[in-house]
Each structure stands twice: as C-alpha cells, then as structure tokens.
Scaffold this motif. Structure first.
Motif, PDB file in Angstrom:
ATOM      1  N   ASN A   1      -0.194 -32.378  57.361  1.00 43.75           N
ATOM      2  CA  ASN A   1      -0.481 -30.968  57.108  1.00 43.75           C
ATOM      3  C   ASN A   1       0.802 -30.136  57.071  1.00 43.75           C
ATOM      4  O   ASN A   1       0.905 -29.179  56.318  1.00 43.75           O
ATOM      5  CB  ASN A   1      -1.491 -30.403  58.108  1.00 43.75           C
ATOM      6  CG  ASN A   1      -1.041 -30.503  59.544  1.00 43.75           C
ATOM      7  OD1 ASN A   1       0.100 -30.843  59.844  1.00 43.75           O
ATOM      8  ND2 ASN A   1      -1.957 -30.219  60.456  1.00 43.75           N
TER       9      ASN A   1
ATOM     10  N   GLN B   1      -4.019 -27.632  46.879  1.00 45.93           N
ATOM     11  CA  GLN B   1      -3.851 -28.842  47.694  1.00 45.93           C
ATOM     12  C   GLN B   1      -5.221 -29.307  48.183  1.00 45.93           C
ATOM     13  O   GLN B   1      -6.189 -28.557  48.142  1.00 45.93           O
ATOM     14  CB  GLN B   1      -2.933 -28.555  48.888  1.00 45.93           C
ATOM     15  CG  GLN B   1      -1.574 -28.027  48.520  1.00 45.93           C
ATOM     16  CD  GLN B   1      -0.732 -29.034  47.769  1.00 45.93           C
ATOM     17  OE1 GLN B   1      -0.756 -30.226  48.038  1.00 45.93           O
ATOM     18  NE2 GLN B   1       0.013 -28.551  46.774  1.00 45.93           N
TER      19      GLN B   1
ATOM     20  N   VAL C   1       2.342 -30.673  53.633  1.00 48.68           N
ATOM     21  CA  VAL C   1       1.626 -29.878  52.631  1.00 48.68           C
ATOM     22  C   VAL C   1       2.032 -28.403  52.743  1.00 48.68           C
ATOM     23  O   VAL C   1       2.252 -27.739  51.723  1.00 48.68           O
ATOM     24  CB  VAL C   1       0.101 -30.048  52.777  1.00 48.68           C
ATOM     25  CG1 VAL C   1      -0.650 -29.080  51.878  1.00 48.68           C
ATOM     26  CG2 VAL C   1      -0.302 -31.479  52.468  1.00 48.68           C
TER      27      VAL C   1
ATOM     28  N   ALA D   1      -5.510 -30.596  55.988  1.00 42.10           N
ATOM     29  CA  ALA D   1      -5.341 -29.737  57.162  1.00 42.10           C
ATOM     30  C   ALA D   1      -5.659 -30.470  58.461  1.00 42.10           C
ATOM     31  O   ALA D   1      -5.174 -30.068  59.524  1.00 42.10           O
ATOM     32  CB  ALA D   1      -6.225 -28.497  57.040  1.00 42.10           C
TER      33      ALA D   1
ATOM     34  N   PHE E   1      -5.067 -24.236  52.124  1.00 43.77           N
ATOM     35  CA  PHE E   1      -4.605 -25.374  51.336  1.00 43.77           C
ATOM     36  C   PHE E   1      -5.284 -25.397  49.974  1.00 43.77           C
ATOM     37  O   PHE E   1      -4.642 -25.619  48.958  1.00 43.77           O
ATOM     38  CB  PHE E   1      -4.867 -26.685  52.066  1.00 43.77           C
ATOM     39  CG  PHE E   1      -3.887 -26.987  53.186  1.00 43.77           C
ATOM     40  CD1 PHE E   1      -3.001 -26.045  53.657  1.00 43.77           C
ATOM     41  CD2 PHE E   1      -3.877 -28.224  53.776  1.00 43.77           C
ATOM     42  CE1 PHE E   1      -2.118 -26.317  54.673  1.00 43.77           C
ATOM     43  CE2 PHE E   1      -2.994 -28.527  54.793  1.00 43.77           C
ATOM     44  CZ  PHE E   1      -2.107 -27.577  55.243  1.00 43.77           C
TER      45      PHE E   1
END
Length: 106
Positions: A37, A26, A40, A31, A21
């Motif tokens: 998550n 990000q 994302v 996560a 990430f």
C-alpha cells in the motif's frame, strides 16, 4: 468497548484508503496489503520507488510520511501543511475527508 471503537476506526481508514486508491486508477485491494500500500501511495503522488526503502530509517520516516501525505492532500487541493499533519496524526478523520468529500484536482 474500546476494541470495538478501534475496529470501527480501522475499517473506516481502510475503506477510505481503498476509495482513494480507486480514484487514482489503482486497485482498491492494495490498501489492505502491508508495504504494497505504501508503494501504491508512492505511485499516486509520483514519487520514485526507491523512496520506499527510506521509510525504514527511524525518525526520517516520520518526515517522509508528512511529505507523502502533504503531496497526497495536494492532489485533492488540500495542500496545506496542517492537513498533512492531520492525516499523519488522525487518519481516521482526515482520510475520509479526502475520500468522501473531495475530488482529485488533477
């Protein structure tokens, strides 16, 4: 003993996702948040946000996860179908390979 191994593998997977990430700009803490998550990850592979809801369709969600992981691996130059299947079945091995051994291609 088995629970300790599961805990270690879970932490390894979490740390790997955190690092992936962050590689894509990000927030790493995303996560650890369920459902967020996935949103994302959809952003990272440039998928539309509505596809999040398609992950709630049984059986089709497995196919979508395969496609998502295939696109994620392609971001690291590992676009082979076998690597995506590896992430799907053995994330504690293949996600650290992406996070710690590979650099994003583009």
């Amino acid at each position: 003993m088995g629970q300790i191994i599961q805990l270690i593998l879970g932490i390894l997977t979490l740390v790997s996702m955190w690092k992936i990430f962050e590689m894509f700009g990000q927030k790493g803490w995303a996560a650890i948040i369920p459902f967020y998550n996935l949103i994302v990850l959809l952003r990272i592979v440039n998928w539309e946000a509505y596809k999040f809801w398609l992950f709630f369709i049984p059986i089709y969600n497995i196919y979508l996860a395969y496609l998502l992981y295939k696109d994620l691996a392609a971001k690291f130059g590992q676009g082979t179908p076998g690597f995506a299947i590896g992430i799907l079945l053995l994330p504690f091995i293949f996600l650290p390979l992406l996070a710690f051994k590979s650099k994003p291609v583009a």
